[in-house]
Write an enzyme that holds these catalytic residues in place. Structure first.
Site, PDB file in Angstrom:
ATOM      1  N   ASP A 143     -15.231 -15.274  -2.799  1.00  0.00           N
ATOM      2  CA  ASP A 143     -13.948 -15.454  -2.097  1.00  0.00           C
ATOM      3  C   ASP A 143     -13.954 -14.458  -0.690  1.00  0.00           C
ATOM      4  O   ASP A 143     -14.979 -13.735  -0.679  1.00  0.00           O
ATOM      5  CB  ASP A 143     -13.273 -14.738  -3.242  1.00  0.00           C
ATOM      6  CG  ASP A 143     -13.507 -13.439  -3.441  1.00  0.00           C
ATOM      7  OD1 ASP A 143     -14.811 -12.960  -3.660  1.00  0.00           O
ATOM      8  OD2 ASP A 143     -12.680 -12.494  -4.021  1.00  0.00           O
ATOM      9  N   GLU A 199     -13.974 -10.856  -5.994  1.00  0.00           N
ATOM     10  CA  GLU A 199     -14.590  -9.578  -5.407  1.00  0.00           C
ATOM     11  C   GLU A 199     -13.369  -8.910  -4.618  1.00  0.00           C
ATOM     12  O   GLU A 199     -13.189  -7.519  -4.819  1.00  0.00           O
ATOM     13  CB  GLU A 199     -15.690  -9.468  -4.524  1.00  0.00           C
ATOM     14  CG  GLU A 199     -16.382  -8.273  -4.540  1.00  0.00           C
ATOM     15  CD  GLU A 199     -15.954  -7.405  -3.241  1.00  0.00           C
ATOM     16  OE1 GLU A 199     -16.369  -6.046  -3.334  1.00  0.00           O
ATOM     17  OE2 GLU A 199     -15.171  -7.878  -2.366  1.00  0.00           O
ATOM     18  N   ASP A 230     -23.924  -7.112   0.705  1.00  0.00           N
ATOM     19  CA  ASP A 230     -22.476  -6.877   1.072  1.00  0.00           C
ATOM     20  C   ASP A 230     -22.069  -5.741   1.703  1.00  0.00           C
ATOM     21  O   ASP A 230     -20.909  -5.293   1.419  1.00  0.00           O
ATOM     22  CB  ASP A 230     -21.803  -7.152  -0.394  1.00  0.00           C
ATOM     23  CG  ASP A 230     -20.327  -7.685  -0.272  1.00  0.00           C
ATOM     24  OD1 ASP A 230     -19.806  -8.074   0.992  1.00  0.00           O
ATOM     25  OD2 ASP A 230     -19.686  -7.425  -1.127  1.00  0.00           O
ATOM     26  N   HIS A 270      25.701  -1.273   5.135  1.00  0.00           N
ATOM     27  CA  HIS A 270      25.583  -1.034   6.414  1.00  0.00           C
ATOM     28  C   HIS A 270      25.373   0.546   6.889  1.00  0.00           C
ATOM     29  O   HIS A 270      26.021   1.338   6.120  1.00  0.00           O
ATOM     30  CB  HIS A 270      27.057  -1.406   6.858  1.00  0.00           C
ATOM     31  CG  HIS A 270      27.631  -1.206   8.149  1.00  0.00           C
ATOM     32  ND1 HIS A 270      27.344   0.065   9.103  1.00  0.00           N
ATOM     33  CD2 HIS A 270      27.609  -2.273   9.270  1.00  0.00           C
ATOM     34  CE1 HIS A 270      27.851  -0.277  10.160  1.00  0.00           C
ATOM     35  NE2 HIS A 270      27.876  -1.576  10.582  1.00  0.00           N
TER      36      HIS A 270
END
Lengths: 462, 462
Positions: A87, A157, A184, A217
Site C-alpha cells: 500500500d 502499513e 523500508d 457571521h
C-alpha cells in the site's frame, strides 16, 4: 549464471515489472481506492509465483489482505522472513506533482545521474520490497538460494498495520524464522551505505474543536463567542514551550536518555547542516533545545501537526466565524514510550486545556512502538558483510526518525530482531509529491539483498 | 389603492420576483460565478424598469457593475439614495445546507411561523434591497411617492466595494441626495424593532507561512525543521493575550472609549445571554475581558481567523510535514480605527513574530471603516416615525458588529449620514448554510420603507 550477471541480463524486465506495480493506485488511507489495493495484492501474489516460490497465498483480514509466499530449500537451513508493504500514501497535493503519481516515469536528477523512477510508492515501499522478490528470483535461478525464505507483504502499513498485528499473533508457527529482513528505510547515500538500528514510534490523533453549533457571521458575532480556529491554534501552540519541549504532562517519563558517549557516536555520522538547510531552502533548523539535528530526529520524540482545516478556505474573502476547526496531530515516539499510553496522555491533556466555551473531540488514528535493533546479531553482521561486498565500505549504523510500527511487533511476538536494510534516500520525497527511487539504488539493493542471504547462511553455520 | 392594500394584492408577485433573483448564484468572491454576477445585474436593472424608474443603467466598473436607476418626481422634493448589493457570499460548506443554496424554498420555522425564504442572499442582501424596489413600485402605483429616489445597487459588497468607492467619487453630482437609505443590517426582532446607529469596520488579511520548500516525511524530518502549521498556530495564538486583548502594538491607539453613561444605555437593549447561549449551543460566551457581549460586538474591535488550511486534510492519516500553512484573518474595527493603518500594523507585527526558520507572506484582502450614525437627523427621525407607524413601537438604536464599509464612504464623499433600516434577524444565518429571510420581515420591511419616504418628506418640509 552468476548473480550480478543475471541481474544485469534481466534488468529491463526487473524494472518493467516494478513499473506495472507502481501503476496500481493502492492508497490504503482512502476508501475510494479500495479495489486498487486488492488489485495490488493480486499483483504481488503473481510476482511471487513467477519468481519461484513453492506457494503463494492471499490471506484475507478484516481490512486489506496480507500476501504470503514461501520457498523452503532445506529444513536445516536458516529462514529469512521478508516483510514489506504494497500500500502507498495518498498522492495529494496532486497539483505539485511534475508527472501523474501513478504513471511512473524515469528521469535523471543531480543525485541520480543514471535515472530515478518517479511515482507514488517508488521508494515507499513498492520499489523496496520488490527488490526482495527479484533478489529471490536471481538467487533461485543461479542455484544460490542458501536460506529458506518467507514473504509477508501487507497492505495497511500506511494506516497502522492493525490487521497485521492480529495476523502475526495468529500465525507464529507459519512465520517462524531466524531473522526478519525489511527494506523500508533510507541509507545515508550510496557513498555512505548505512543500516538503520533505531526507529521512532508513532501516535496519530485527530482533533475537532466546536464553538457555536453553526457557522456565524464574524461581524455580528465576532468577539462574543469562541472562534474554534483561534482556540485550536491556542491549544496547539501550548503543546510546545519556548524551548520546543512538549508540554503534555508525563510525555517524557518513559523517554530513554542517552549518555555523552552514545550521543557523540551518533553525531559522528556524516551530516552537513549547511547542505541540509540549502536543500530545504530554510535559513535555520528548528527543534528541541539542547539537541543536534541528528539527535532530534533519532532519539527525541516530536509533535507535529500534519494537517489543519476550518472555516472558509476558498478563493477570496468570507467573513465567517466557523462552527468547527480540525487538525491531524502526530507524535513520533522513542524507546521506551508506549504509543497507547501517549495517545491517552494526549487525549486527556488536550481535553483539559480546552476553554469551557468550546467542545473538543479527540480520535486516535493509529500508532506504533519505537524500536532499537541490536548490532551484535547474526543478522546485523550479515548485513554488514553484504554491504562490504556490494559497496566496498563498512555500514554506518543510524537512528532514523520514521516509524515502522511492526518492527516492535516482530520483536515481541516472533522474538526476532528485524534487520532494516533500506536503500532509499532522505531526498526520495516519500509521502510527498514527486516521490522517486534511484535506479542505482534499486539494482544495488537487489544485489546487496542476495549477498545478505549468502552471509546470513554463513553466520548461521558458525 | 392604499399602500398596504397594494402590497397585499401583489404579494405573490413581490415574492416570486425575489425568488427569481435568488436563483442567480451571484457569488462575487469566486471567479467561477463571474457570468452569473453580471446576470444578476441585468435582472436588477429590469426590475427597476418594471417598477417604474425614469431610467435605469448598468454602470461598468473595473470589476462588477453598479446598477443605477432614478425617478425624479419633483425637483423641489427631497431625494433618497437607496443603496444595496446584488452579490452574495460563497455558499460553502454546501453539505451543510438542507436545500440547495440557489434553489429558494419557503419553510416555516419556530421564529417564522408564516414562513421564511431559504437561499443564499435571502437576507444579505437580495431580500433586503429588493424591498426598496417593491416599496417604490407600491408608492408609485398609489400616487404616494413624495420623494425623488435614486437606486445604486452594487455587485462587490462581499469583496470590499473597491469599485463603488471609485464610482461614488466620480459621480457626486449624479448621486446628490438628502439621505442614503440602506437595508443590509438586522433588527432585534419584529417585537423589538431597532435601527442600527453604529457599524464596525473591517481589515481582512491572508497569511502564508512556509517552512521547508516541499512537503516532507514527518518521521524523517519531524523535530529538525519548523513545521509551518505549528508555527502558524503559535503566531495566531500570540495575537490575543490571556484577557483576549489583541496584542498587535498600537492596535487600540485609535479606539474610541465610551463613558459609563453611554455603555449603560447600550446595555439596556433587550438581550438575554441565556437564550443567546442556548441558541448557539454554547456553555459560555467568550471575548475581551471587561466588556459585556453587547459591548464586545458593538464598540470593541476583534480579531478572528475566518479560515485555516495546511497539510493533509483528507480522510485517514498522512504523516506529512507540510511546506506551507495559510489562514484568512479579519479584524472588526471601531471608530476611530483606520482600516489601512490597522492592515499595516497587522502586517508588520505578523512578520515580526515569525521565527527565522520560516518565511511569511501577508496579503491584505479588503477593508472598510467603522461608522457611527447620528440620531438627531431628519433621516433618523423619519425612520423612527416609520417604525412607530408600522410596528406601533419606538425604534431601539443599536450598535451592530458587522461592517458596511461604504457607510463611511457616503459620509465622507457625499456628506450624507446613512439610515441603516435593516429588517434581518441575527438568526438569519447570513454568510452561513441555510441563510433565510422571514416572509413577515420582507413584507413588513416594504411597508416600513414606504412609510419612511412619507415621513422623510414631512421632516424635510419642517
Amino acid at each position: 549464471m552468476p548473480l550480478k550477471q543475471y541481474i544485469e541480463a534481466n534488468s529491463e524486465r526487473f524494472l518493467g515489472e516494478l513499473l506495472e506495480l507502481l501503476k496500481i493506485p493502492s492508497v490504503s488511507a482512502d476508501p475510494a481506492y479500495r479495489k486498487e489495493v486488492f488489485n495490488a495484492a493480486e499483483y504481488v501474489k503473481k510476482s511471487l509465483e513467477e519468481a519461484g516460490v513453492d506457494k503463494a497465498e492471499i490471506c484475507q483480514t478484516a481490512g486489506y489482505p496480507i500476501v504470503y509466499g514461501e520457498k523452503i530449500v532445506d529444513v536445516r537451513a536458516p529462514t529469512v522472513l521478508v516483510y514489506g508493504h504494497y500500500d502507498v500514501q495518498p498522492a495529494d497535493p496532486l497539483e505539485l506533482w511534475d508527472s501523474p503519481p501513478f504513471e511512473p516515469v524515469i528521469k535523471k536528477t543531480g543525485l541520480h545521474p543514471n535515472g530515478a523512477i518517479f511515482a507514488r510508492g517508488a521508494a515507499d515501499d513498492k520499489g523496496q520490497f520488490f527488490m526482495h522478490v527479484k533478489a529471490f528470483e536471481a538467487m533461485l535461478a543461479g542455484g544460490e538460494l542458501s536460506c529458506n525464505v518467507k514473504f509477508m507483504i501487507e497492505g495497511e502499513e500506511e494506516v497502522g498495520s492493525e490487521n497485521l498485528d492480529i495476523f502475526v499473533r495468529a500465525n507464529k508457527e507459519k512465520l517462524a524464522a531466524d531473522v526478519v529482513l525489511i527494506s523500508d528505510t533510507s541509507m545515508i547515500s550510496l557513498e555512505h551505505p548505512s543500516v538503520t538500528v533505531g526507529l521512532r514510534g508513532l501516535a496519530y490523533m485527530q482533533v475537532e474543536v466546536t464553538g457555536p453549533d453553526k457557522d456565524l457571521h464574524s461581524g455580528t458575532f465576532g468577539g462574543s463567542v469562541a472562534n474554534p480556529i483561534n482556540v485550536l491554534c491556542k491549544m496547539i501552540a501550548s503543546l510546545h514551550d519556548e524551548n520546543n519541549h512538549i508540554t503534555i504532562p508525563g510525555f517524557y517519563d518513559q523517554v530513554r536518555e542517552y549518555g555523552k558517549e552514545y550521543r557523540d557516536k551518533l553525531n559522528q555520522a556524516p551530516f552537513d547542516e549547511g547542505e541540509f538547510k540549502r536543500k530545504l531552502d530554510i535559513k535555520e533548523t528548528y527543534g528541541e533545545k539542547g539537541y543536534t539535528t541528528i539527535e532530534r530526529v533519532g532519539i527525541r520524540p516530536t509533535l507535529d501537526v500534519n494537517g489543519i482545516w476550518g472555516g472558509y478556505i476558498g478563493e477570496g474573502a468570507k467573513t465567517v466565524l466557523p462552527s468547527k476547526a480540525s487538525a491531524k496531530i502526530s507524535m513520533r515516539l522513542v524507546p521506551d514510550q508506549d504509543h497507547r499510553s501517549i495517545a491517552r496522555l494526549f487525549e486527556n491533556h488536550f481535553k483539559s486545556i480546552a476553554p469551557p466555551a468550546v467542545k473538543v473531540k479527540v480520535v486516535p488514528h493509529h500508532g506504533g512502538q519505537a524500536a532499537v535493533v541490536p548490532t551484535d546479531s547474526h543478522g546485523y553482521r550479515a548485513a554488514e558483510a553484504a554491504i562490504m561486498d556490494a559497496f566496498g565500505k563498512k555500514a554506518i549504523p543510524t537512528r532514523e526518525g520514521g516509524s515502522i510500527p511492526i518492527t516492535a511487533l516482530f520483536q515481541k511476538v516472533l522474538g526476532l530482531d528485524p534487520i532494516l536494510l533500506g536503500f532509499g534516500l532522505d531526498t526520495d520525497a516519500i509521502h510527498s509529491p514527486n516521490e522517486h527511487y534511484g535506479l542505482d539504488n534499486y539494482f544495488k539493493g537487489i544485489e546487496t539483498i542476495a549477498l545478505f542471504f549468502k552471509h546470513f547462511q554463513l553466520q548461521h553455520k558458525k
